[in-house]
Scaffold this motif. Structure first.
Motif, PDB file in Angstrom:
ATOM      1  N   ILE A   1       3.643  -1.423  -3.516  1.00 15.39           N
ATOM      2  CA  ILE A   1       4.031  -0.843  -2.230  1.00 15.39           C
ATOM      3  C   ILE A   1       4.940   0.353  -2.481  1.00 15.39           C
ATOM      4  O   ILE A   1       5.936   0.247  -3.195  1.00 15.39           O
ATOM      5  CB  ILE A   1       4.773  -1.875  -1.356  1.00 15.39           C
ATOM      6  CG1 ILE A   1       3.947  -3.162  -1.215  1.00 15.39           C
ATOM      7  CG2 ILE A   1       5.118  -1.286   0.003  1.00 15.39           C
ATOM      8  CD1 ILE A   1       2.645  -2.982  -0.488  1.00 15.39           C
TER       9      ILE A   1
ATOM     10  N   ASN B   1       8.134  -2.806   4.872  1.00 14.84           N
ATOM     11  CA  ASN B   1       7.848  -2.197   3.579  1.00 14.84           C
ATOM     12  C   ASN B   1       8.546  -2.955   2.450  1.00 14.84           C
ATOM     13  O   ASN B   1       7.935  -3.313   1.437  1.00 14.84           O
ATOM     14  CB  ASN B   1       8.304  -0.731   3.638  1.00 14.84           C
ATOM     15  CG  ASN B   1       7.952   0.059   2.412  1.00 14.84           C
ATOM     16  OD1 ASN B   1       8.771   0.196   1.521  1.00 14.84           O
ATOM     17  ND2 ASN B   1       6.742   0.600   2.373  1.00 14.84           N
TER      18      ASN B   1
ATOM     19  N   SER C   1       6.534  -2.672  -7.811  1.00 15.40           N
ATOM     20  CA  SER C   1       5.691  -3.015  -6.673  1.00 15.40           C
ATOM     21  C   SER C   1       4.564  -2.001  -6.489  1.00 15.40           C
ATOM     22  O   SER C   1       4.703  -0.820  -6.809  1.00 15.40           O
ATOM     23  CB  SER C   1       6.538  -3.065  -5.399  1.00 15.40           C
ATOM     24  OG  SER C   1       5.726  -3.260  -4.260  1.00 15.40           O
TER      25      SER C   1
END
Length: 222
Positions: free
Chosen positions: A61, A80, A59
């Motif tokens: 993120i 998140n 990811s």
């Protein structure tokens, strides 16, 4: 809750403790003046991951460090992880591998990650490594696997793991309450090992099943 609904086996229980009812809206904890509220969500639910192997993507993120939000605090702010899961969904992957802000493996959006190195298929042996608890929470299943490794004299270390370590692993598996042990066969479209759930993953999965079948706390009378 379990007794009232005649739930005795194959049940997943999620406990949520809130600050309770507020006297008015706002973030100030002093507005919660009625005491805490405990929510018990019990579901008849089978393990959520396939045993034939998962595919992951890395990811974009990142998991925040402890000075932003300490991962050891179990909370309900999962944005998140949800954003990472959406990223995996859009890529056609099962889950997303998440790194910390230093570039080391934290966990997936839902589970902890173990890699197997120096694997010997004929003896289902090898060395295990899992990320340190820096940007991921402590986990019961993770801890159980580490305990099983100690009991079986399987070397298992906690270390900072990079994507180089992940891509070069002979086997990878994830651990979690609802996933138990689930092998990973592809990450970022790279095949892991021979592209099948590995022998060490299968060995530890069997040991985990045996252990959880014989240990634990009885929560209702049978």
């Amino acid at each position: 809750t379990l007794a009232a609904n005649n739930m005795r086996d194959g049940v997943h229980i999620r406990l949520t403790l809130t600050r309770g009812v507020k006297v008015t809206s706002g973030m100030d904890p002093r507005l919660n003046q009625s005491g805490p509220t405990l929510i018990v969500l019990a579901e008849n639910k089978a393990p959520v991951y396939t045993k034939t192997g998962l595919s992951l993507i890395t990811s974009k993120i990142r998991r925040p460090p402890a000075d932003v939000l300490d991962a050891r605090i179990h909370h309900a702010n999962l944005l998140n992880s949800i954003l990472a899961k959406i990223e995996a969904n859009n890529a056609g992957a099962d889950d997303a591998l998440m790194l910390d802000t230093r570039g080391f493996v934290a966990e997936t959006n839902a589970t902890h990650v173990f890699i197997v190195r120096n694997s010997d298929e004929s003896r289902a042996s090898g060395d295990l490594a899992t990320g340190r608890v820096v940007a991921c929470p402590e986990g019961i299943t993770r801890a159980t696997v580490i305990e099983i490794c100690a009991a079986e004299k399987i070397r298992c270390v906690e270390a900072d793991l990079s994507l180089v370590d992940v891509y070069g692993a002979h086997e990878i598996f994830c651990t979690g309450t609802m996933g138990e042990l689930a092998g990973v066969i592809r990450i970022d479209n790279r095949q892991i090992g021979d592209g099948k759930v590995g022998p060490m993953t299968k060995r530890l999965s069997n040991l985990y099943v045996k252990r959880t079948a014989t240990e634990g706390v009885q929560v209702i009378d049978l």
